[in-house]
Enzyme design. Structure first.
Site, PDB file in Angstrom:
ATOM      1  N   LYS A  22       1.182  -1.216  -0.109  1.00 16.34           N
ATOM      2  CA  LYS A  22      -0.091   0.073  -0.459  1.00 16.34           C
ATOM      3  C   LYS A  22       0.701   1.384   0.391  1.00 16.34           C
ATOM      4  O   LYS A  22       0.550   1.902  -1.131  1.00 16.34           O
ATOM      5  CB  LYS A  22      -0.813   0.447   0.515  1.00 16.34           C
ATOM      6  N   ASN A  23       1.736   1.405   0.875  1.00 23.19           N
ATOM      7  CA  ASN A  23       2.455   2.697   1.258  1.00 23.19           C
ATOM      8  C   ASN A  23       3.372   3.081  -0.352  1.00 23.19           C
ATOM      9  O   ASN A  23       3.922   3.624  -0.412  1.00 23.19           O
ATOM     10  CB  ASN A  23       3.406   2.584   2.502  1.00 23.19           C
ATOM     11  N   CYS A 116      -4.262  13.503  12.933  1.00 22.45           N
ATOM     12  CA  CYS A 116      -4.974  12.183  12.619  1.00 22.45           C
ATOM     13  C   CYS A 116      -4.687  11.897  14.618  1.00 22.45           C
ATOM     14  O   CYS A 116      -4.019  12.188  15.475  1.00 22.45           O
ATOM     15  CB  CYS A 116      -4.413  11.669  11.733  1.00 22.45           C
ATOM     16  N   ARG A 121       0.967  15.240  13.426  1.00 26.07           N
ATOM     17  CA  ARG A 121       1.102  14.513  12.186  1.00 26.07           C
ATOM     18  C   ARG A 121       1.955  16.508  11.327  1.00 26.07           C
ATOM     19  O   ARG A 121       0.644  16.702  10.076  1.00 26.07           O
ATOM     20  CB  ARG A 121       0.235  13.682  11.407  1.00 26.07           C
ATOM     21  N   ASP A 304       4.818   0.631  12.111  1.00 29.79           N
ATOM     22  CA  ASP A 304       3.355   0.169  11.513  1.00 29.79           C
ATOM     23  C   ASP A 304       3.214  -0.942  12.026  1.00 29.79           C
ATOM     24  O   ASP A 304       2.409  -2.107  12.333  1.00 29.79           O
ATOM     25  CB  ASP A 304       2.544  -0.160   9.845  1.00 29.79           C
ATOM     26  N   ARG A 396      -8.717   0.375   4.549  1.00 29.05           N
ATOM     27  CA  ARG A 396      -7.951   0.953   4.286  1.00 29.05           C
ATOM     28  C   ARG A 396      -6.374   0.305   3.464  1.00 29.05           C
ATOM     29  O   ARG A 396      -5.981   0.752   2.741  1.00 29.05           O
ATOM     30  CB  ARG A 396      -7.839   2.593   4.734  1.00 29.05           C
TER      31      ARG A 396
HETATM   32  C1  UD1 Z   1       4.410   6.832   6.147  1.00 26.79           C
HETATM   33  C2  UD1 Z   1       3.780   5.385   6.564  1.00 26.79           C
HETATM   34  C3  UD1 Z   1       3.090   5.202   7.483  1.00 26.79           C
HETATM   35  C4  UD1 Z   1       4.347   5.056   8.788  1.00 26.79           C
HETATM   36  C5  UD1 Z   1       5.296   6.252   8.291  1.00 26.79           C
HETATM   37  C6  UD1 Z   1       6.236   6.312   9.566  1.00 26.79           C
HETATM   38  C7  UD1 Z   1       2.375   5.702   4.251  1.00 26.79           C
HETATM   39  C8  UD1 Z   1       1.055   6.458   3.120  1.00 26.79           C
HETATM   40  N1  UD1 Z   1       2.781   5.837   5.670  1.00 26.79           N
HETATM   41  O1  UD1 Z   1       3.360   8.203   7.020  1.00 26.79           O
HETATM   42  O2  UD1 Z   1       2.243   3.651   7.687  1.00 26.79           O
HETATM   43  O3  UD1 Z   1       3.142   4.494   9.970  1.00 26.79           O
HETATM   44  O4  UD1 Z   1       5.966   6.503   7.172  1.00 26.79           O
HETATM   45  O5  UD1 Z   1       6.674   5.011   8.704  1.00 26.79           O
HETATM   46  O6  UD1 Z   1       3.825   6.067   3.509  1.00 26.79           O
HETATM   47  N2  UD1 Z   1       6.091  14.301  10.967  1.00 26.79           N
HETATM   48  C9  UD1 Z   1       6.826  16.172  10.934  1.00 26.79           C
HETATM   49  N3  UD1 Z   1       6.747  17.035  10.169  1.00 26.79           N
HETATM   50  C10 UD1 Z   1       6.400  16.819   9.381  1.00 26.79           C
HETATM   51  C11 UD1 Z   1       6.790  15.258   8.705  1.00 26.79           C
HETATM   52  C12 UD1 Z   1       6.764  13.781   9.371  1.00 26.79           C
HETATM   53  O7  UD1 Z   1       7.168  16.606  12.241  1.00 26.79           O
HETATM   54  O8  UD1 Z   1       6.650  17.290   8.352  1.00 26.79           O
HETATM   55  C13 UD1 Z   1       6.696  13.828  12.017  1.00 26.79           C
HETATM   56  C14 UD1 Z   1       5.569  13.113  11.946  1.00 26.79           C
HETATM   57  O9  UD1 Z   1       4.398  13.682  12.545  1.00 26.79           O
HETATM   58  C15 UD1 Z   1       5.707  11.426  12.477  1.00 26.79           C
HETATM   59  C16 UD1 Z   1       6.565  11.300  12.025  1.00 26.79           C
HETATM   60  O10 UD1 Z   1       7.380  12.531  11.706  1.00 26.79           O
HETATM   61  O11 UD1 Z   1       5.712  11.809  14.313  1.00 26.79           O
HETATM   62  C17 UD1 Z   1       7.061  10.390  10.928  1.00 26.79           C
HETATM   63  O12 UD1 Z   1       6.090  11.224  10.529  1.00 26.79           O
HETATM   64  P1  UD1 Z   1       6.138  10.206   8.449  1.00 26.79           P
HETATM   65  O13 UD1 Z   1       7.555   9.603   8.145  1.00 26.79           O
HETATM   66  O14 UD1 Z   1       6.216  11.183   7.353  1.00 26.79           O
HETATM   67  O15 UD1 Z   1       5.271   9.278   8.172  1.00 26.79           O
HETATM   68  P2  UD1 Z   1       4.234   9.857   7.048  1.00 26.79           P
HETATM   69  O16 UD1 Z   1       5.213   9.757   5.830  1.00 26.79           O
HETATM   70  O17 UD1 Z   1       3.027  10.339   7.179  1.00 26.79           O
END
Ligand code: UD1
Length: 417
Positions: A22-23, A116, A121, A304, A396
């Protein structure tokens, strides 16, 4: 409303085939915005999140045709630059359209995702990176607008190796003038798969899968054909399902290299794992050992898989500590697991899990995607009947989960209320 009914206590055994990731599928589908030519993406799982991203691509002006797990994405006469609230609120990954649209059109307007269930996030790292590439950001009525007549290459350091920020910036930088270097980039396999897809389209990306990614901008990207990698979280979930039910399961079509942390920890806990090319066999006896984990960006133990691990630890002898370092509020499943008889205490970002001899079935509510998988695992291992509500979370991210579990011997069914 739908719910899942499980009568627990059955050892899982047999073979299960893993679906496409999915990711990896979500950013790869989104990356087709970078070209007008046709792209074909194979092995895409049939999931609600995939439907959401395809709906967004249609709104933006793409034409989609499905043939099973093979999706063809073609262009229509226009390409819109706005990702509306209705879709971003359904799925945070919708913000991944920002990178390709900015790279392609020099502008994008996207609804801000908001918080969320598992944490605030924010998207500050995405926005800081886009600014470094030359974009100007303005905010209005819950939307962010980015404008950049032509992006330029830049050195970007991510304060945290965010998966989404790395993907968004990598996609935007493919169309920037000059060279971009992303330091402290996320190194998840899904990022490498996205980079492989982009390179097939004509991008020049090196280092994806490590913490330093170099992108040499190009002026045009073309159509291509790609098959997405297997879903490592689905794989890990079935591995834990085998262990927690004291079962014996062969998992086919997986990529064991993407699961080293989970395999190592399961072995440490006492499960027997044999790896043969694309097959992982998990056999488990009773009395697994309590084994601590800490979630860390790849190649660390995946966040995850944290909720699923907690279920396994709930049934071991002894006490284990599970520490969550990626998301700030990812213990929502604890309350539901306690209702099934787990002994778990949360202290800050750690959960102290004292193993109990058995869990018992109960009505429970899924709060997010991986929490719903954890409740399924707990129900499979528990005595008696469990009713799981909030099933839309499960849909999902897990393709055909009931069918797959049923084939392994689980007593599981979905009912409409
Ligand atoms: C992706 C995955 C999700 C997984 C996560 C971490 C997808 C669609 N989803 O989510 O399944 O749990 O990686 O492995 O691929 N953060 C910030 N600022 C930002 C961006 C992120 O502070 O601009 C923080 C987030 O709040 C969180 C952490 O970084 O605490 C990790 O987030 P991130 O790696 O960005 O996860 P996603 O890409 O949303």
């Amino acid at each position: 409303m739908e719910k899942i009914l499980i009568t627990g206590g059955k050892k899982l055994s047999g073979m299960v085939k893993i679906s496409g990731s999915k990711n990896a599928s979500l950013p790869i589908l989104v990356a087709t915005l970078l070209t007008d030519e046709d792209c074909v993406v194979k092995n895409v799982p049939h999931l609600q999140d995939v439907e959401t991203i395809l709906a967004l691509l249609r709104i933006l002006g793409k034409r989609i045709s499905h043939h099973n797990k093979r999706i063809r994405i073609s262009s229509t006469y226009r390409l819109d630059s706005e990702a509306p609230y209705e879709l971003v609120k359904k799925m945070r990954a919708s913000i991944l359209v920002m990178g390709p649209l900015l790279g392609r059109l020099g502008r994008v307007r996207a609804s801000l995702p908001g918080g969320c269930a598992i944490g605030a996030r924010p998207i500050n790292l995405h926005l800081r990176g886009f600014r470094k590439l030359g974009a100007k950001a303005s905010f209005e009525r819950g939307y962010v607008q980015l404008d950049a007549p032509r992006l330029h290459g830049a050195n970007i350091y991510l304060d945290f190796p965010s998966v989404g920020a790395t993907e968004n910036l990598m996609m935007a930088a493919t169309r920037a003038r000059g060279r971009t270097v992303i330091e402290n980039a996320a190194s998840e396999p899904e990022i490498k798969d996205l980079a492989n897809f982009l390179n097939k389209m004509g991008a020049k990306i090196k280092g994806a899968g490590t913490n330093i990614i170099e992108i040499e901008g190009v002026s045009v990207l073309s159509g291509t054909v790609h098959e997405v990698i297997p879903d490592r979280i689905e794989t890990g979930t079935f591995m834990v399902a085998a262990a927690v039910t004291v079962g014996n399961v062969a998992i086919r079509g997986a990529d064991p290299e993407h699961l080293e942390a989970v395999i190592t920890k399961l072995r440490e806990a006492g499960a027997k794992i044999t790896v043969n090319n694309k097959e992982i066999k998990v056999t488990s006896g009773k009395n697994l050992r309590a084994t601590d984990i800490e979630t860390i960006p790849y190649p660390g133990f995946p966040t995850d898989m944290q909720a699923q691990w907690m279920v396994l630890m709930s049934l071991t002898k002894g006490t284990s500590i599970i520490t969550e370092t990626v998301f700030e509020n990812r213990f929502l499943h604890v309350g539901e697991l306690q209702r099934m008889g787990s002994n778990i205490q949360v202290k800050g970002n750690s959960a102290i899990v004292k193993g109990v001899p058995k869990l018992s079935g109960a009505p429970v509510m899924a709060t997010d995607l991986r929490a719903s998988a954890a409740l399924i695992l707990a129900a499979l291992a528990a005595e008696g009947r469990t009713e799981i509500f909030g099933v839309h979370h499960l849909d999902r991210g897990y393709e055909d989960i009931e069918k797959k579990l049923k084939r392994l011997g689980a007593r599981i069914k979905r009912v409409k209320e």
